[in-house]
Write a protein that holds these residues in place. Structure first.
Motif, PDB file in Angstrom:
ATOM      1  N   VAL A  61       0.873  -1.172   0.000  1.00  0.00           N
ATOM      2  CA  VAL A  61       0.000   0.000   0.000  1.00  0.00           C
ATOM      3  C   VAL A  61       0.908   1.219   0.000  1.00  0.00           C
ATOM      4  CG1 VAL A  61      -1.709   1.337   1.293  1.00  0.00           C
ATOM      5  CG2 VAL A  61      -1.878  -1.172   1.210  1.00  0.00           C
ATOM      6  N   VAL A  62       0.706   2.106  -0.960  1.00  0.00           N
ATOM      7  CA  VAL A  62       1.528   3.308  -1.077  1.00  0.00           C
ATOM      8  C   VAL A  62       0.717   4.509  -0.594  1.00  0.00           C
ATOM      9  CG1 VAL A  62       2.735   4.857  -2.659  1.00  0.00           C
ATOM     10  CG2 VAL A  62       2.873   2.372  -2.980  1.00  0.00           C
ATOM     11  N   ILE A  63       1.284   5.258   0.328  1.00  0.00           N
ATOM     12  CA  ILE A  63       0.632   6.444   0.872  1.00  0.00           C
ATOM     13  C   ILE A  63       1.601   7.606   0.800  1.00  0.00           C
ATOM     14  CG2 ILE A  63      -0.328   7.537   2.946  1.00  0.00           C
ATOM     15  CD1 ILE A  63      -1.289   4.701   3.772  1.00  0.00           C
ATOM     16  N   GLY A  64       1.168   8.684   0.163  1.00  0.00           N
ATOM     17  CA  GLY A  64       2.005   9.868   0.041  1.00  0.00           C
ATOM     18  C   GLY A  64       1.459  11.030   0.842  1.00  0.00           C
ATOM     19  N   THR A  65       2.113  11.391   1.894  1.00  0.00           N
ATOM     20  CA  THR A  65       1.770  12.565   2.695  1.00  0.00           C
ATOM     21  C   THR A  65       2.880  12.796   3.709  1.00  0.00           C
ATOM     22  OG1 THR A  65       0.146  13.599   4.177  1.00  0.00           O
ATOM     23  CG2 THR A  65       0.456  11.226   4.396  1.00  0.00           C
ATOM     24  N   GLN A  66       3.087  14.041   4.045  1.00  0.00           N
ATOM     25  CA  GLN A  66       4.081  14.365   5.066  1.00  0.00           C
ATOM     26  C   GLN A  66       3.425  14.794   6.372  1.00  0.00           C
ATOM     27  OE1 GLN A  66       6.153  16.865   2.034  1.00  0.00           O
ATOM     28  NE2 GLN A  66       8.023  16.036   2.914  1.00  0.00           N
ATOM     29  N   SER A  67       2.101  14.652   6.442  1.00  0.00           N
ATOM     30  CA  SER A  67       1.357  14.990   7.655  1.00  0.00           C
ATOM     31  C   SER A  67       1.229  13.760   8.547  1.00  0.00           C
ATOM     32  CB  SER A  67      -0.036  15.505   7.285  1.00  0.00           C
ATOM     33  OG  SER A  67      -0.906  15.456   8.401  1.00  0.00           O
ATOM     34  N   GLU A  68       1.701  13.860   9.770  1.00  0.00           N
ATOM     35  CA  GLU A  68       1.589  12.740  10.702  1.00  0.00           C
ATOM     36  C   GLU A  68       0.127  12.453  11.030  1.00  0.00           C
ATOM     37  OE1 GLU A  68       3.664  10.502  11.758  1.00  0.00           O
ATOM     38  OE2 GLU A  68       5.238  11.408  10.538  1.00  0.00           O
ATOM     39  N   ARG A  69      -0.679  13.501  11.078  1.00  0.00           N
ATOM     40  CA  ARG A  69      -2.099  13.295  11.366  1.00  0.00           C
ATOM     41  C   ARG A  69      -2.746  12.490  10.239  1.00  0.00           C
ATOM     42  NH1 ARG A  69      -6.461  18.101  12.960  1.00  0.00           N
ATOM     43  NH2 ARG A  69      -8.140  16.697  13.668  1.00  0.00           N
ATOM     44  N   ALA A  70      -2.423  12.838   9.008  1.00  0.00           N
ATOM     45  CA  ALA A  70      -2.970  12.106   7.868  1.00  0.00           C
ATOM     46  C   ALA A  70      -2.464  10.666   7.846  1.00  0.00           C
ATOM     47  CB  ALA A  70      -2.600  12.811   6.572  1.00  0.00           C
ATOM     48  N   ARG A  71      -1.198  10.478   8.168  1.00  0.00           N
ATOM     49  CA  ARG A  71      -0.654   9.117   8.213  1.00  0.00           C
ATOM     50  C   ARG A  71      -1.393   8.269   9.232  1.00  0.00           C
ATOM     51  NH1 ARG A  71       5.967   9.202   7.534  1.00  0.00           N
ATOM     52  NH2 ARG A  71       6.026  10.355   5.544  1.00  0.00           N
ATOM     53  N   ALA A  72      -1.709   8.859  10.377  1.00  0.00           N
ATOM     54  CA  ALA A  72      -2.406   8.120  11.429  1.00  0.00           C
ATOM     55  C   ALA A  72      -3.793   7.689  10.958  1.00  0.00           C
ATOM     56  CB  ALA A  72      -2.510   8.978  12.681  1.00  0.00           C
ATOM     57  N   VAL A  73      -4.499   8.584  10.253  1.00  0.00           N
ATOM     58  CA  VAL A  73      -5.824   8.246   9.732  1.00  0.00           C
ATOM     59  C   VAL A  73      -5.733   7.089   8.738  1.00  0.00           C
ATOM     60  CG1 VAL A  73      -7.724   9.080   8.286  1.00  0.00           C
ATOM     61  CG2 VAL A  73      -6.820  10.528  10.116  1.00  0.00           C
ATOM     62  N   LEU A  74      -4.780   7.166   7.822  1.00  0.00           N
ATOM     63  CA  LEU A  74      -4.662   6.128   6.792  1.00  0.00           C
ATOM     64  C   LEU A  74      -4.145   4.823   7.362  1.00  0.00           C
ATOM     65  CD1 LEU A  74      -3.512   8.552   4.025  1.00  0.00           C
ATOM     66  CD2 LEU A  74      -5.482   7.035   3.856  1.00  0.00           C
ATOM     67  N   ARG A  75      -3.324   4.881   8.408  1.00  0.00           N
ATOM     68  CA  ARG A  75      -2.918   3.641   9.092  1.00  0.00           C
ATOM     69  C   ARG A  75      -4.141   2.936   9.660  1.00  0.00           C
ATOM     70  NH1 ARG A  75       1.625   6.607  11.289  1.00  0.00           N
ATOM     71  NH2 ARG A  75       3.599   5.837  10.420  1.00  0.00           N
ATOM     72  N   ARG A  76      -5.043   3.701  10.266  1.00  0.00           N
ATOM     73  CA  ARG A  76      -6.254   3.110  10.843  1.00  0.00           C
ATOM     74  C   ARG A  76      -7.137   2.506   9.758  1.00  0.00           C
ATOM     75  NH1 ARG A  76      -9.089   7.734  13.636  1.00  0.00           N
ATOM     76  NH2 ARG A  76     -10.692   6.159  14.052  1.00  0.00           N
ATOM     77  N   ILE A  77      -7.230   3.173   8.618  1.00  0.00           N
ATOM     78  CA  ILE A  77      -8.049   2.653   7.524  1.00  0.00           C
ATOM     79  C   ILE A  77      -7.526   1.308   7.041  1.00  0.00           C
ATOM     80  CG2 ILE A  77      -8.642   3.023   5.079  1.00  0.00           C
ATOM     81  CD1 ILE A  77      -8.943   6.003   5.743  1.00  0.00           C
ATOM     82  N   TYR A  78      -6.208   1.198   6.937  1.00  0.00           N
ATOM     83  CA  TYR A  78      -5.604  -0.029   6.405  1.00  0.00           C
ATOM     84  C   TYR A  78      -5.169  -1.013   7.499  1.00  0.00           C
ATOM     85  CZ  TYR A  78      -5.594   1.693   1.611  1.00  0.00           C
ATOM     86  OH  TYR A  78      -5.977   2.127   0.365  1.00  0.00           O
ATOM     87  N   ARG A  79      -5.580  -0.759   8.732  1.00  0.00           N
ATOM     88  CA  ARG A  79      -5.180  -1.643   9.831  1.00  0.00           C
ATOM     89  C   ARG A  79      -5.551  -3.105   9.600  1.00  0.00           C
ATOM     90  NH1 ARG A  79      -6.945   0.623  15.327  1.00  0.00           N
ATOM     91  NH2 ARG A  79      -5.183   2.014  14.892  1.00  0.00           N
ATOM     92  N   PRO A  80      -6.706  -3.421   8.991  1.00  0.00           N
ATOM     93  CA  PRO A  80      -7.026  -4.841   8.755  1.00  0.00           C
ATOM     94  C   PRO A  80      -5.952  -5.589   7.974  1.00  0.00           C
ATOM     95  CG  PRO A  80      -8.976  -3.512   8.446  1.00  0.00           C
ATOM     96  CD  PRO A  80      -7.842  -2.554   8.626  1.00  0.00           C
ATOM     97  N   LEU A  81      -5.149  -4.892   7.175  1.00  0.00           N
ATOM     98  CA  LEU A  81      -4.102  -5.557   6.413  1.00  0.00           C
ATOM     99  C   LEU A  81      -2.887  -5.911   7.269  1.00  0.00           C
ATOM    100  CD1 LEU A  81      -4.165  -3.557   3.050  1.00  0.00           C
ATOM    101  CD2 LEU A  81      -5.273  -5.728   3.595  1.00  0.00           C
ATOM    102  N   ASN A  82      -2.861  -5.396   8.513  1.00  0.00           N
ATOM    103  CA  ASN A  82      -1.752  -5.765   9.407  1.00  0.00           C
ATOM    104  C   ASN A  82      -1.721  -7.262   9.667  1.00  0.00           C
ATOM    105  OD1 ASN A  82      -1.047  -3.092   9.634  1.00  0.00           O
ATOM    106  ND2 ASN A  82      -1.944  -2.792  11.664  1.00  0.00           N
ATOM    107  N   LEU A  83      -2.897  -7.894   9.615  1.00  0.00           N
ATOM    108  CA  LEU A  83      -2.981  -9.333   9.895  1.00  0.00           C
ATOM    109  C   LEU A  83      -2.201 -10.155   8.889  1.00  0.00           C
ATOM    110  CD1 LEU A  83      -6.773  -9.596  10.833  1.00  0.00           C
ATOM    111  CD2 LEU A  83      -4.819  -9.731  12.389  1.00  0.00           C
ATOM    112  N   ILE A  84      -2.080  -9.648   7.658  1.00  0.00           N
ATOM    113  CA  ILE A  84      -1.296 -10.373   6.653  1.00  0.00           C
ATOM    114  C   ILE A  84       0.032  -9.659   6.386  1.00  0.00           C
ATOM    115  CG2 ILE A  84      -3.260 -11.498   5.551  1.00  0.00           C
ATOM    116  CD1 ILE A  84      -3.240  -9.305   3.434  1.00  0.00           C
ATOM    117  N   GLU A  85       0.396  -8.777   7.311  1.00  0.00           N
ATOM    118  CA  GLU A  85       1.702  -8.107   7.298  1.00  0.00           C
ATOM    119  C   GLU A  85       1.983  -7.395   5.977  1.00  0.00           C
ATOM    120  OE1 GLU A  85       4.509 -11.127   8.409  1.00  0.00           O
ATOM    121  OE2 GLU A  85       3.907 -11.064  10.518  1.00  0.00           O
ATOM    122  N   THR A  86       0.970  -6.724   5.466  1.00  0.00           N
ATOM    123  CA  THR A  86       1.141  -5.955   4.226  1.00  0.00           C
ATOM    124  C   THR A  86       2.071  -4.770   4.463  1.00  0.00           C
ATOM    125  OG1 THR A  86      -1.053  -6.580   3.467  1.00  0.00           O
ATOM    126  CG2 THR A  86      -0.061  -4.632   2.446  1.00  0.00           C
TER     127      THR A  86
END
Length: 437
Positions: A168-193
């Motif tokens: 998954v490629v995410i482009g942003t330099q905002s830590e707040r935005a990164r945190a939001v997108l990490r939460r969105i893609y958290r289900p993929l942590n189970l397969i270590e994406t």
């Protein structure tokens, strides 16, 4: 999390449905009221295996919603994805960003709380910065961040690609935005994406660079196939021999009539023009684009050569019209170049495709469309296999031979075995394989 998805085309619909499958509350918005009404009834406007069940399941679970009201979609959304079309602009081949920028203006007018504005559409470098500029100019007081999250969905395998991505490629330099997108893609942590974070410009370029590289692989193996025919080598063995090298890989080393679809043609053009404007022309990409256009014309000429050099008065059966199997997408399909070229040479075309005929009828109305593959063969002087649908892989060779006026088969996807076809009495032509086989 609450997610708004602007656009219910291929990318928006698949992404929205998959996000809802992750457990998020997703609302998809589009100005096309008829399409929204159809989706609310569970009617899917595109052919993508498994998508109808995915949409129905999440509609039933009340996690997926559709609306034509942007304010309803945007209100309370923590992330707003822009997934509108970016077709090649007529005249110059640049990506048409008018829909993206209009979406930015529309979002600016409705934004009421912090959200991450995410470009999911494939866009050239600099688009994210312009989206940010548009929103800030319209709403200086608004609190938001802009991010890039390019899609890497293969038509026909899009759901699996979304649920089990290579990265998954995410482009942003905002830590707040990164945190939001990490939460969105958290289900993929189970397969270590792997989630690759970068800046806006880098993320935007990654998508174009990836697609251009794959397009180059396709054109490369097609040129190698031509060489194989001249020197008596087998392109499949060559492809396997080089693909076993881990630095190269086996994918996209399949010879054929050239690439098409919604991504490779427009993305290679957009990257080519971006590089030219930056003063760093990508000559490899330029050569790829030129060769792919020529490739489709060459395939039509190959068919005519198999008919003795002329199509006049000939009846040609064509199996497969879409640019690849498991999709109804006709965009930039090789068939759109090959079939008119054969018709211009005087041939009558009878065609079949398991999913693409409705769209093909709009684009090539003077072709005769048949209900099944065998119907196309009745009285045919040649059969051309253009798309490697599974339905064409195990056809009855005896029945084929009996139906055809002349048993000439031009297999542009190398679906059939050379020896088997010749044993069955066919004058069989394939791509990049020696005649002795």
């Amino acid at each position: 999390m609450r997610i708004a998805m602007i656009g219910v085309g291929y990318v928006g619909l698949v992404s929205g449905a998959c996000f809802s499958e992750f457990g998020h509350d997703v609302i998809c918005v589009d100005s096309n009221r008829e399409r929204i009404a159809a989706l609310e009834r569970g009617e899917i406007p595109i052919f993508e295996p498994g998508l109808d069940d995915l949409v129905a399941r999440n509609l039933q679970a009340n996690r997926l919603h559709f609306t034509h009201d942007l304010k309803t979609a945007v209100t309370g959304a923590e992330a707003i994805f822009i997934a509108v079309g970016t077709p090649s602009r007529r005249g110059d081949g640049h990506a048409d960003l008018s829909f993206v920028y209009q979406a930015a203006r529309d979002i600016a007018a409705k934004l009421s709380s912090y959200a991450v504005i995410v470009t999911k559409s494939t866009v050239p470098v600099g688009t994210g910065r312009e989206v940010e500029r548009i929103i800030r100019a319209a709403r200086p007081e608004a609190v938001f961040d802009v991010a890039s999250n390019p899609e890497f969905l293969r038509e026909g395998a899009a759901i699996n690609d979304f649920m089990r991505p290579d990265r998954v490629v995410i482009g942003t330099q905002s830590e707040r935005a990164r945190a939001v997108l990490r939460r969105i893609y958290r289900p993929l942590n189970l397969i270590e994406t792997l989630i690759l974070f970068a800046d806006l410009e880098t993320a935007e370029l990654i998508k174009y660079a990836a697609n251009a590289f794959l397009a180059m692989k396709i054109s490369y193996i097609n040129q190698i196939a031509d060489l194989c025919e001249k020197v008596g080598a087998d392109v499949h063995d060559v492809a396997r021999g080089i693909g076993l090298d881990g630095r190269i890989g086996a994918k996209f080393l399949h010879p054929g009539p050239g690439y098409g679809g919604s991504c490779f043609p427009k993305d290679t053009l957009a990257l080519m023009h971006t590089a030219q404007e930056a003063g760093t022309p990508l000559t490899l990409v330029e050569a790829t684009v030129a060769f792919n256009d020529l490739r489709k014309e060459q395939m039509a000429d190959r068919v005519l050569a198999a008919l003795g050099g002329s199509g006049k008065g000939k009846r040609i059966a064509v199996l497969g019209l879409t640019f690849k199997p498991n999709t109804d997408d006709m965009r930039d399909s090789p068939s759109l170049t090959i079939l008119p070229r054969l018709q211009a040479a005087g041939a009558e075309i009878l065609a079949h495709d398991p999913a693409g005929m409705a769209e093909a009828r709009k684009l090539m109305p003077d072709v005769t469309y048949c209900e099944d593959a065998y119907q196309t063969l009745d009285g045919a002087d040649a059969m051309v296999l253009l798309t490697e649908w599974n339905a064409y892989r195990a056809m009855d060779l005896g029945r084929m031979h009996a139906l055809m006026r002349q048993p000439v088969v031009i297999d542009l996807r190398n679906v059939y075995g050379s020896r088997e076809m010749r044993k069955a009495g066919f004058d069989y032509r394939s791509v990049g394989r020696p005649k002795r086989d």
